[in-house]
Design an enzyme around this catalytic site. Sequence first.
Site, mmCIF file in Angstrom:
data_model
loop_
_atom_site.group_PDB
_atom_site.id
_atom_site.type_symbol
_atom_site.label_atom_id
_atom_site.label_comp_id
_atom_site.label_asym_id
_atom_site.label_seq_id
_atom_site.Cartn_x
_atom_site.Cartn_y
_atom_site.Cartn_z
ATOM 1 N N GLY A 11 29.172 73.317 39.756
ATOM 2 C CA GLY A 11 29.006 74.260 38.656
ATOM 3 C C GLY A 11 30.169 74.378 37.700
ATOM 4 N N SER A 12 31.012 73.349 37.623
ATOM 5 C CA SER A 12 32.150 73.479 36.691
ATOM 6 C C SER A 12 31.670 73.455 35.235
ATOM 7 C CB SER A 12 33.197 72.399 36.944
ATOM 8 O OG SER A 12 32.742 71.135 36.541
ATOM 9 N N LYS A 83 17.860 66.607 40.128
ATOM 10 C CA LYS A 83 16.461 66.248 40.379
ATOM 11 C C LYS A 83 15.721 66.062 39.056
ATOM 12 C CE LYS A 83 16.652 66.745 44.870
ATOM 13 N NZ LYS A 83 16.545 65.607 45.766
ATOM 14 N N ASN A 99 20.551 67.772 28.614
ATOM 15 C CA ASN A 99 21.234 67.302 29.829
ATOM 16 C C ASN A 99 22.601 66.779 29.449
ATOM 17 O OD1 ASN A 99 21.516 66.406 32.603
ATOM 18 N ND2 ASN A 99 21.204 64.326 31.844
ATOM 19 N N HIS A 101 25.402 64.017 30.718
ATOM 20 C CA HIS A 101 25.535 62.834 31.577
ATOM 21 C C HIS A 101 26.972 62.317 31.451
ATOM 22 C CE1 HIS A 101 24.133 59.318 33.764
ATOM 23 N NE2 HIS A 101 24.880 58.593 32.946
ATOM 24 N N ASP A 142 17.590 60.093 31.559
ATOM 25 C CA ASP A 142 18.722 59.708 30.689
ATOM 26 C C ASP A 142 18.307 58.932 29.438
ATOM 27 O OD1 ASP A 142 20.453 60.877 32.527
ATOM 28 O OD2 ASP A 142 20.713 59.013 33.644
ATOM 29 N N GLU A 171 33.492 66.668 29.336
ATOM 30 C CA GLU A 171 32.193 67.346 29.486
ATOM 31 C C GLU A 171 32.331 68.842 29.220
ATOM 32 O OE1 GLU A 171 29.745 66.425 32.954
ATOM 33 O OE2 GLU A 171 31.138 64.829 33.442
HETATM 34 C C1 GRF Z 1 28.917 66.361 35.916
HETATM 35 O O1 GRF Z 1 29.729 65.221 35.890
HETATM 36 C C2 GRF Z 1 27.647 66.122 35.156
HETATM 37 O O2 GRF Z 1 27.796 65.311 34.049
HETATM 38 C C3 GRF Z 1 26.819 65.398 36.170
HETATM 39 O O3 GRF Z 1 27.099 66.049 37.390
HETATM 40 C C4 GRF Z 1 28.399 66.625 37.329
HETATM 41 C C5 GRF Z 1 28.240 68.082 37.609
HETATM 42 O O4 GRF Z 1 29.467 68.733 37.805
HETATM 43 N N1 GRF Z 1 25.441 65.334 35.773
HETATM 44 P P1 GRF Z 1 29.512 70.311 37.855
HETATM 45 O O5 GRF Z 1 28.493 70.785 38.887
HETATM 46 O O6 GRF Z 1 29.200 70.832 36.487
HETATM 47 O O7 GRF Z 1 30.906 70.649 38.285
#
Ligand code: GRF
Length: 199
Positions: A11-12, A83, A99, A101, A142, A171
């Site tokens: 969940g970062s 999922k 999303n 990625h 994706d 991100e």
């Molecule tokens: C991130 O790298 C996101 O791009 C990928 O899964 C990871 C999730 O990290 N789909 P977090 O749970 O947000 O820390």
Amino acid sequence: MRLAVCVSGRGSNLVALLDALSGSAKAEVVLVLSNCAEAPALDRARERGIPAAAFTNHRDASEWIALLREHRVDLVVLAGYLKLVPAGVIQAFRNRILNIHPALLPEFGGPGMYGLHVHEAVVASGATVSGATVHLVDEEYDRGAILAQARVPVRQGDSAATLAARVLKAEHRLLPAVVLAAAEAGHPVPLPEPLELPA
Ligand code: GRF
């Protein structure tokens, strides 16, 4: 704009989004959903008083749609949701699901390309640049329209883990930027390239 964020693990990205939206009058996370009741991300939401729940059956579109309607959700953000989103949800929320990625799509995406697998493939390819992509979600993993990307160097000697850490920082800036732009416009919009991200 009322947001639901879907998560599977740590969940970062959720936390980065919540931090970026605190004080925003334009967008608010009203619901956090997970396929996994033990996901630490659900605790991150609850700590902040945000309703958070695990699906009884994450493959059941009607369960998703009932929750999203109950909370009057305008935009769904997949932030580390691992999922497939049921097709009925994609139809009901067409162009309203994002999303993030951890690579520069269309490279290094698709089934099986998640978590460290993505970064392992990037390092193995010899690419000198990776990054993060925010895109609209459609029926294929994706493959939906790309809204924004942030580039990150791949350094000599990088492992999948060191590259993942560098991409994750990008991100955390890219996802809030796209969500705030969507809230401003009233719907998801592509961001200009090259993207100037706040440090
Ligand atoms: C991130 O790298 C996101 O791009 C990928 O899964 C990871 C999730 O990290 N789909 P977090 O749970 O947000 O820390």
